[in-house]
Design a protein around this motif. Structure first.
Motif, mmCIF file in Angstrom:
data_model
loop_
_atom_site.group_PDB
_atom_site.id
_atom_site.type_symbol
_atom_site.label_atom_id
_atom_site.label_comp_id
_atom_site.label_asym_id
_atom_site.label_seq_id
_atom_site.Cartn_x
_atom_site.Cartn_y
_atom_site.Cartn_z
ATOM 1 N N THR A 204 0.858 -1.182 0.000
ATOM 2 C CA THR A 204 0.000 0.000 0.000
ATOM 3 C C THR A 204 0.897 1.237 0.000
ATOM 4 O O THR A 204 2.103 1.154 0.292
ATOM 5 N N GLY A 205 0.288 2.366 -0.276
ATOM 6 C CA GLY A 205 1.079 3.598 -0.260
ATOM 7 C C GLY A 205 1.665 3.877 1.106
ATOM 8 O O GLY A 205 2.822 4.312 1.231
ATOM 9 N N CYS A 206 0.886 3.597 2.139
ATOM 10 C CA CYS A 206 1.363 3.834 3.500
ATOM 11 C C CYS A 206 2.517 2.892 3.846
ATOM 12 O O CYS A 206 3.510 3.308 4.457
ATOM 13 N N GLU A 207 2.411 1.633 3.446
ATOM 14 C CA GLU A 207 3.487 0.672 3.717
ATOM 15 C C GLU A 207 4.759 1.071 2.988
ATOM 16 O O GLU A 207 5.872 0.911 3.534
ATOM 17 N N ALA A 208 4.615 1.604 1.776
ATOM 18 C CA ALA A 208 5.802 2.042 1.031
ATOM 19 C C ALA A 208 6.496 3.187 1.756
ATOM 20 O O ALA A 208 7.738 3.215 1.853
ATOM 21 N N LEU A 209 5.722 4.118 2.295
ATOM 22 C CA LEU A 209 6.316 5.228 3.051
ATOM 23 C C LEU A 209 6.975 4.711 4.327
ATOM 24 O O LEU A 209 8.068 5.169 4.704
ATOM 25 N N GLU A 210 6.339 3.763 4.998
ATOM 26 C CA GLU A 210 6.908 3.196 6.235
ATOM 27 C C GLU A 210 8.259 2.530 5.971
ATOM 28 O O GLU A 210 9.166 2.593 6.814
ATOM 29 N N ARG A 211 8.395 1.923 4.785
ATOM 30 C CA ARG A 211 9.626 1.200 4.462
ATOM 31 C C ARG A 211 10.653 2.079 3.749
ATOM 32 O O ARG A 211 11.671 1.581 3.268
ATOM 33 N N GLY A 212 10.363 3.338 3.661
ATOM 34 C CA GLY A 212 11.331 4.262 3.080
ATOM 35 C C GLY A 212 11.339 4.304 1.566
ATOM 36 O O GLY A 212 12.236 4.907 0.960
ATOM 37 N N LYS A 213 10.342 3.691 0.923
ATOM 38 C CA LYS A 213 10.279 3.707 -0.542
ATOM 39 C C LYS A 213 9.517 4.950 -1.018
ATOM 40 O O LYS A 213 8.486 4.876 -1.686
ATOM 41 N N VAL A 214 10.068 6.071 -0.624
ATOM 42 C CA VAL A 214 9.391 7.352 -0.860
ATOM 43 C C VAL A 214 9.300 7.676 -2.344
ATOM 44 O O VAL A 214 8.233 8.024 -2.853
ATOM 45 N N GLN A 215 10.413 7.563 -3.060
ATOM 46 C CA GLN A 215 10.425 7.921 -4.475
ATOM 47 C C GLN A 215 9.484 7.024 -5.284
ATOM 48 O O GLN A 215 8.758 7.491 -6.153
#
Length: 253
Positions: free
Chosen positions: A228-239
């Motif tokens: 999910t978008g939130c999980e990506a942000l949590e894991r540092g996959k911002v770009q």
């Protein structure tokens, strides 16, 4: 068509009937006469006062006048046959060149478009049902334990409701509008340090509406390997998250 020397008025009169290939046609003759002149004996017609310049231009070109009268006559015949108004277009350039287009059934065409655009009863009912389902689903989401009021969210951040609402309006905080509950703020939009993800403003810019940002953050995406978008942000996959949001936003523009 016969033109006189005077050009300050126009009169149109009927001529003779002629037979062509077994058909009877009515030949029309148009006379250009001055306001104090009369039509030839035996002619019936009407008088139209025109400005001097316009009258002079009309009398110079029988071709222009013929095209205009022909278009008008065709429109009358077409209108009577169809039982409804019709139209034709006349284009005149600065040199007096006249172009009369074919008769267009403008009213009929407009009615056809309007009929095609009229909403279908079943479609209207389906859309209404979909909106109701969406409203109920939104109410369910906003009533979840993970949704905080502006007051409670402000307390969690150690700030004021005024600051929370200001950041919501600028897109720095995700706030979802509930008609009865007011704005609700997902608690999971906070990072490990207890602050709203700094990428929220960029997500609002790319996706437009708060509910679009919400869906991006809670739904899995193929571009993010199922995260999910939130999980990506949590894991540092911002770009990667921002690029996925850009792609989604571009698809809906």
């Amino acid at each position: 068509m016969t033109a006189s020397k005077s050009t300050t008025g126009v009169r149109s009169g009927a001529g003779r009937r002629a037979r062509t290939a077994g058909k009877t046609t009515l030949t029309m003759t148009t006379f250009f006469v001055g306001p104090d002149q009369t039509l030839p004996k035996g002619s019936a017609g009407f008088k139209v006062e025109l400005p001097g310049t316009a009258s002079q231009l009309l009398t110079r070109s029988r071709r222009h006048m013929k095209a205009l009268l022909q278009g008008y006559g065709d429109a009358i015949v077409k209108s009577r046959a169809a039982g409804r108004p019709v139209s034709f277009r006349v284009e005149v350039d600065p040199e007096g060149e006249t172009v009369v287009t074919a008769v267009e059934e403008a009213i009929a065409a407009r009615e056809t478009v309007q009929a095609a655009a009229a909403p279908d009863a079943e479609l209207t009912a389906a859309l209404a049902a979909a909106r109701e389902r969406g409203r109920l689903r939104a109410a369910e989401i906003l009533g979840g334990d993970d949704m905080l009021s502006a007051k409670d969210f402000a307390k969690m951040l150690g700030t004021t409701r005024v600051t929370v609402n200001a950041k919501r309006q600028s897109g720095q905080i995700l706030g979802l509008d509930g008609a009865k509950r007011g704005f609700r703020f997902p608690v999971w939009q906070l990072d490990a340090e207890g602050r709203p993800y700094c990428e929220l403003a960029a997500l609002h810019e790319r996706l437009g509406a708060p509910w679009a940002v919400y869906r991006f953050l809670v739904q899995p995406h193929g571009e993010l390997d199922g995260l999910t978008g939130c999980e990506a942000l949590e894991r540092g996959k911002v770009q990667a998250a921002l690029e996925a949001a850009e792609s989604i936003g571009r698809d809906f523009r």
